[in-house]
Write a protein that holds these residues in place. Structure first.
Motif, mmCIF file in Angstrom:
data_model
loop_
_atom_site.group_PDB
_atom_site.id
_atom_site.type_symbol
_atom_site.label_atom_id
_atom_site.label_comp_id
_atom_site.label_asym_id
_atom_site.label_seq_id
_atom_site.Cartn_x
_atom_site.Cartn_y
_atom_site.Cartn_z
ATOM 1 N N VAL A 135 1.350 -1.100 0.430
ATOM 2 C CA VAL A 135 -0.476 0.248 -0.512
ATOM 3 C C VAL A 135 0.499 1.253 0.296
ATOM 4 C CG1 VAL A 135 -1.835 0.879 1.226
ATOM 5 C CG2 VAL A 135 -2.299 -1.471 1.037
ATOM 6 N N LEU A 136 1.835 1.591 0.446
ATOM 7 C CA LEU A 136 2.335 2.201 0.147
ATOM 8 C C LEU A 136 4.353 2.343 0.611
ATOM 9 C CD1 LEU A 136 2.040 3.537 4.861
ATOM 10 C CD2 LEU A 136 1.192 4.094 2.575
ATOM 11 N N SER A 137 4.617 3.115 -0.221
ATOM 12 C CA SER A 137 6.195 3.062 -1.040
ATOM 13 C C SER A 137 7.027 3.433 -0.592
ATOM 14 C CB SER A 137 5.329 4.669 -2.313
ATOM 15 O OG SER A 137 6.390 5.318 -0.843
ATOM 16 N N ASP A 138 8.351 3.045 -1.104
ATOM 17 C CA ASP A 138 9.499 3.401 0.180
ATOM 18 C C ASP A 138 9.799 4.407 0.604
ATOM 19 O OD1 ASP A 138 10.418 4.719 -2.424
ATOM 20 O OD2 ASP A 138 11.355 2.796 -3.043
ATOM 21 N N ALA A 139 9.218 5.225 0.049
ATOM 22 C CA ALA A 139 9.314 6.458 1.202
ATOM 23 C C ALA A 139 8.748 6.644 2.586
ATOM 24 C CB ALA A 139 8.627 7.769 0.826
ATOM 25 N N PHE A 140 7.986 4.973 3.096
ATOM 26 C CA PHE A 140 8.096 4.775 4.078
ATOM 27 C C PHE A 140 8.574 3.433 4.064
ATOM 28 C CE2 PHE A 140 4.444 6.975 2.163
ATOM 29 C CZ PHE A 140 4.135 8.172 2.862
ATOM 30 N N PRO A 141 8.519 2.787 6.141
ATOM 31 C CA PRO A 141 9.245 1.446 6.320
ATOM 32 C C PRO A 141 8.907 0.437 5.577
ATOM 33 C CG PRO A 141 8.823 3.343 8.223
ATOM 34 C CD PRO A 141 8.233 4.220 7.011
ATOM 35 N N TRP A 142 7.255 0.632 5.658
ATOM 36 C CA TRP A 142 5.863 -0.551 5.124
ATOM 37 C C TRP A 142 7.091 -1.046 3.684
ATOM 38 C CZ3 TRP A 142 0.810 -0.712 5.375
ATOM 39 C CH2 TRP A 142 -0.232 -1.710 4.742
ATOM 40 N N GLY A 143 7.401 0.320 3.004
ATOM 41 C CA GLY A 143 7.594 0.129 1.527
ATOM 42 C C GLY A 143 8.704 -0.306 1.477
ATOM 43 N N GLN A 144 9.498 -0.253 2.302
ATOM 44 C CA GLN A 144 11.154 0.307 2.306
ATOM 45 C C GLN A 144 11.156 -1.937 2.478
ATOM 46 O OE1 GLN A 144 12.422 2.997 5.375
ATOM 47 N NE2 GLN A 144 12.211 4.408 3.634
ATOM 48 N N ALA A 145 10.778 -1.758 3.580
ATOM 49 C CA ALA A 145 10.478 -3.646 3.679
ATOM 50 C C ALA A 145 10.421 -4.646 2.313
ATOM 51 C CB ALA A 145 8.860 -4.251 4.366
ATOM 52 N N ALA A 146 9.604 -4.370 1.823
ATOM 53 C CA ALA A 146 9.403 -4.985 -0.023
ATOM 54 C C ALA A 146 10.742 -4.344 -0.834
ATOM 55 C CB ALA A 146 8.534 -4.160 -0.299
ATOM 56 N N GLN A 147 10.863 -3.133 -0.616
ATOM 57 C CA GLN A 147 12.070 -2.815 -1.614
ATOM 58 C C GLN A 147 13.519 -3.784 -1.022
ATOM 59 O OE1 GLN A 147 11.928 -1.687 -4.315
ATOM 60 N NE2 GLN A 147 14.118 -2.402 -4.607
ATOM 61 N N LYS A 148 13.889 -3.629 0.087
ATOM 62 C CA LYS A 148 14.525 -4.562 0.368
ATOM 63 C C LYS A 148 14.300 -6.137 0.523
ATOM 64 C CE LYS A 148 18.030 -4.874 3.985
ATOM 65 N NZ LYS A 148 19.266 -4.046 3.982
ATOM 66 N N ALA A 151 13.684 -7.253 -2.271
ATOM 67 C CA ALA A 151 13.205 -7.420 -3.551
ATOM 68 C C ALA A 151 15.094 -7.354 -3.319
ATOM 69 C CB ALA A 151 12.886 -6.587 -4.539
ATOM 70 N N ASP A 152 15.366 -6.367 -2.659
ATOM 71 C CA ASP A 152 17.097 -6.227 -2.686
ATOM 72 C C ASP A 152 18.293 -7.574 -2.465
ATOM 73 O OD1 ASP A 152 17.484 -3.875 -3.843
ATOM 74 O OD2 ASP A 152 17.118 -3.382 -2.175
ATOM 75 N N LEU A 153 17.846 -8.402 -1.001
ATOM 76 C CA LEU A 153 17.977 -9.393 -0.663
ATOM 77 C C LEU A 153 17.789 -10.230 -1.158
ATOM 78 C CD1 LEU A 153 17.098 -8.590 3.172
ATOM 79 C CD2 LEU A 153 19.393 -8.723 2.107
ATOM 80 N N LEU A 154 16.634 -10.897 -2.545
ATOM 81 C CA LEU A 154 16.058 -11.994 -2.948
ATOM 82 C C LEU A 154 17.101 -11.507 -4.669
ATOM 83 C CD1 LEU A 154 14.740 -14.288 -3.618
ATOM 84 C CD2 LEU A 154 13.094 -12.635 -4.336
ATOM 85 N N LYS A 155 17.527 -10.746 -5.071
ATOM 86 C CA LYS A 155 17.973 -10.386 -6.280
ATOM 87 C C LYS A 155 19.581 -11.201 -5.947
ATOM 88 C CE LYS A 155 19.142 -7.049 -10.244
ATOM 89 N NZ LYS A 155 19.089 -5.646 -10.275
ATOM 90 N N GLU A 156 19.994 -10.479 -4.842
ATOM 91 C CA GLU A 156 21.240 -10.427 -4.634
ATOM 92 C C GLU A 156 21.748 -12.909 -4.999
ATOM 93 O OE1 GLU A 156 22.864 -8.105 -1.343
ATOM 94 O OE2 GLU A 156 23.439 -9.886 -0.568
ATOM 95 N N ARG A 157 20.561 -12.869 -3.585
ATOM 96 C CA ARG A 157 20.883 -14.417 -2.240
ATOM 97 C C ARG A 157 21.209 -15.489 -3.904
ATOM 98 N NH1 ARG A 157 19.792 -15.060 2.272
ATOM 99 N NH2 ARG A 157 20.361 -13.430 2.806
ATOM 100 N N SER A 158 19.849 -15.101 -5.284
ATOM 101 C CA SER A 158 18.917 -16.125 -6.379
ATOM 102 C C SER A 158 20.505 -15.774 -7.801
ATOM 103 C CB SER A 158 17.991 -15.437 -6.487
ATOM 104 O OG SER A 158 17.804 -14.442 -7.151
ATOM 105 N N GLU A 159 21.183 -15.053 -7.535
ATOM 106 C CA GLU A 159 21.625 -13.998 -8.219
ATOM 107 C C GLU A 159 21.211 -13.826 -9.555
ATOM 108 O OE1 GLU A 159 25.016 -17.075 -8.603
ATOM 109 O OE2 GLU A 159 25.898 -15.633 -6.866
ATOM 110 N N GLY A 160 19.854 -13.048 -9.092
ATOM 111 C CA GLY A 160 18.567 -12.678 -10.308
ATOM 112 C C GLY A 160 18.050 -13.810 -11.685
#
Ligand code: X2X
Length: 333
Positions: free
Chosen positions: A33-46, A48-57
């Protein structure tokens, strides 16, 4: 048109390419519901970032904020994920509670006094029971995050006792329990989506709203006349990282492990960030001229008493045993 037409050939080629791509690398849609300007959106972005790194894309997620995949109607997010319109979400227990009634537990007024109480439930046996309730609805829950304790603001006067809310028009989220809580307090609750909330505050169509300090801070709710804020910790809004069951079933063991691990890491990271940032947010909000009120124990108890009927009204829908288990966990916290 024959199949040898260049346009048709190109379309077929593109389709083939998509299929071969999805065999090696796959992207899942994640709603918030909330974008990465908020902790909520940052949770989702984190996540995404961790998964991309872990799975090597090899397995990635794309975050779609502002409830855009459900045209802003946040209470439809769970159903949209269940039907497969959305692959995954980092969603609010409030917004999912119309479909998973057990999640109303977190909205029972004044049940959770502090973070330790929340953790004792989400990280314990009750948290598992809630995950089972989500799972039984066709959604695989992976981890907890948090939107946080919700505080009330308004444009009229400081709120220190239930009578201060009398007749006040309060924007509430689209879960029926909120109607009951604010009715019990003598206020005039009106349900609307987050997308409609700020315009309603701006025009004065409503006098107040309730949201965590992080949301008040980032959305600059002070700029729409909300001068009075009471820190009453009346309920908490945990977030859940989750995936559609058919999508989950289509993943390999390895992919599931990546998804689950990174969701848990992102959730823990976000909860910590959110809590660590709270004092600074409060100071910032105060510095903008918002009058922040804290309640004395006696004032808090008056609110507890005024909303006791809501606990009775909702016990059967949430499950009396679940509530008892939660109370036992909170007492030991
Ligand atoms: O609508 C709200 O108030 C928000 C953003 O906090 C939720 O989605 C529950």
């Amino acid at each position: 048109m024959t199949l040898t037409h260049p346009w048709a050939r190109n379309t077929m080629l593109a389709t083939l390419m998509m299929f071969s791509l999805s065999a090696s690398a796959r992207e899942l849609s994640v709603s918030t519901v909330l974008s990465d300007a908020f902790p909520w959106g940052q949770a989702a972005q984190k996540w995404a970032d961790l998964l991309k790194e872990r799975s090597e894309g090899n397995l990635t997620i794309r975050v779609y904020p502002n409830a855009q995949l459900v045209a802003g109607d946040q209470t439809r997010e769970f159903s949209a994920m269940r039907s497969g319109l959305i692959d995954a979400a980092v969603g609010s227990t409030i917004n999912w509670s119309p479909q998973v009634p057990e999640l109303n537990l977190f909205s029972l007024p004044f049940l959770f006094p502090d973070n330790a109480a929340i953790d004792s439930v989400t990280q314990g046996e009750v948290g598992q029971q809630l995950f089972e309730a989500i799972d039984s609805k066709g959604i695989v829950p992976l981890a907890w995050g948090e939107n946080g304790f919700r505080q009330i603001s308004n444009s009229r006067q400081p709120i220190t006792q239930p009578t201060d809310l009398e007749g006040m028009k309060i924007r509430v989220v689209g879960s029926p329990l909120f109607q009951d809580t604010f009715d019990a307090l003598g206020a005039d609750p009106t349900q609307m989506s987050w997308a409609d909330a700020k315009p309603a505050l701006t025009t004065g169509a409503v006098d107040g709203q309730e949201n965590p300090l992080s949301v008040f801070d980032v959305a600059r709710i002070d700029q729409v006349g909300q001068q009075y804020l009471t820190e009453w910790n009346y309920m908490n809004d945990p977030l859940v990282f989750a995936v559609n069951k058919r999508v989950w079933a289509s993943l390999s063991e390895q992919e599931r492990q990546w998804l689950r691990e990174t969701a848990q890491e992102a959730g823990q990271w976000e909860i910590q960030q959110n809590r660590d940032g709270m004092a600074q947010r409060k100071a910032d909000i105060k510095a903008r001229g918002v009058e922040i009120t804290s309640l004395t124990t006696a004032q808090y108890q008056a609110f507890v008493k005024a909303t006791a009927s809501v606990h009775q009204q909702w016990a059967d829908k949430i499950g009396a045993a679940l509530i008892e288990n939660a109370k036992a966990a909170i007492q030991q916290a």
